[in-house]
Scaffold this motif. Structure first.
Motif, PDB file in Angstrom:
ATOM      1  N   ARG A   5      40.709  35.139 -23.920  1.00 57.72           N
ATOM      2  CA  ARG A   5      41.889  35.240 -23.090  1.00 57.72           C
ATOM      3  C   ARG A   5      41.847  36.531 -22.318  1.00 57.72           C
ATOM      4  N   SER A 116      54.863  34.063 -23.413  1.00 57.20           N
ATOM      5  CA  SER A 116      53.885  33.300 -22.636  1.00 57.20           C
ATOM      6  C   SER A 116      52.510  33.888 -22.857  1.00 57.20           C
ATOM      7  N   ALA A 118      48.195  33.358 -21.392  1.00 55.91           N
ATOM      8  CA  ALA A 118      47.154  32.690 -20.612  1.00 55.91           C
ATOM      9  C   ALA A 118      46.018  32.321 -21.554  1.00 55.91           C
ATOM     10  N   ARG A 128      48.392  28.493 -18.639  1.00 56.19           N
ATOM     11  CA  ARG A 128      49.398  29.417 -19.165  1.00 56.19           C
ATOM     12  C   ARG A 128      50.464  28.564 -19.840  1.00 56.19           C
ATOM     13  N   THR A 130      54.250  28.700 -22.290  1.00 58.87           N
ATOM     14  CA  THR A 130      55.407  29.466 -22.750  1.00 58.87           C
ATOM     15  C   THR A 130      56.013  28.748 -23.940  1.00 58.87           C
TER      16      THR A 130
END
Length: 140
Positions: A5, A116, A118, A128, A130
């Motif tokens: 990430r 959130s 990515a 992405r 959330t």
């Protein structure tokens, strides 16, 4: 396949938590999977390394841990879904049980409602998500 990430624009990754019990078992799983799925195993191990460990006996509510039911939104599509985070041998996508040894499963680990993150799919597509809600494991 690179499942690490990288925060966009150099922003920091969200703070995550993991229970001491989950950390111990997941570290073993990551180590075991290193030969068969090195990228995913390394990704999971890096998440465990950066997570704040919640000691046994402490309050463990409000963040995604093994067995949690998680509602999250894919920020690319806007689609929300509910899944349970499970170990690989319990995974069944038709039943909404996703393995922690998948890119999205490892991405969800340790997040709290409103956070959130990515992540990259197995094909390398940037996504992405959330977290909208976290419900405690049935065995909690």
């Amino acid at each position: 396949m690179d499942t690490t990430r990288k925060a966009a624009g150099g922003s920091s990754l969200p703070k995550i938590k993991v229970t001491a019990e989950d950390r111990e078992r997941l570290a073993g799983l990551a180590s075991f999977a290193m030969d068969r799925m090195p990228d995913l195993a390394e990704y999971l191990a890096s998440e465990l390394d950066r997570a704040r460990v919640v000691p046994a006996g402490k309050a463990v509510e409000g963040f995604v841990r093994m067995g949690s039911e998680v509602e999250f939104r894919d920020e690319t599509t806007g689609k929300a879904q509910v899944v349970s985070l499970v170990y690989p041998d319990e995974a069944d996508i038709a039943q909404g049980r996703i393995s922690v040894l998948t890119p999205v499963g490892a991405a969800l680990l340790g997040l709290s409602k409103g956070q959130s993150i990515a992540w990259c799919t197995r094909t390398g597509a940037a996504k992405r998500l959330t977290v909208l809600d976290v419900r405690e494991p049935a065995f909690a």
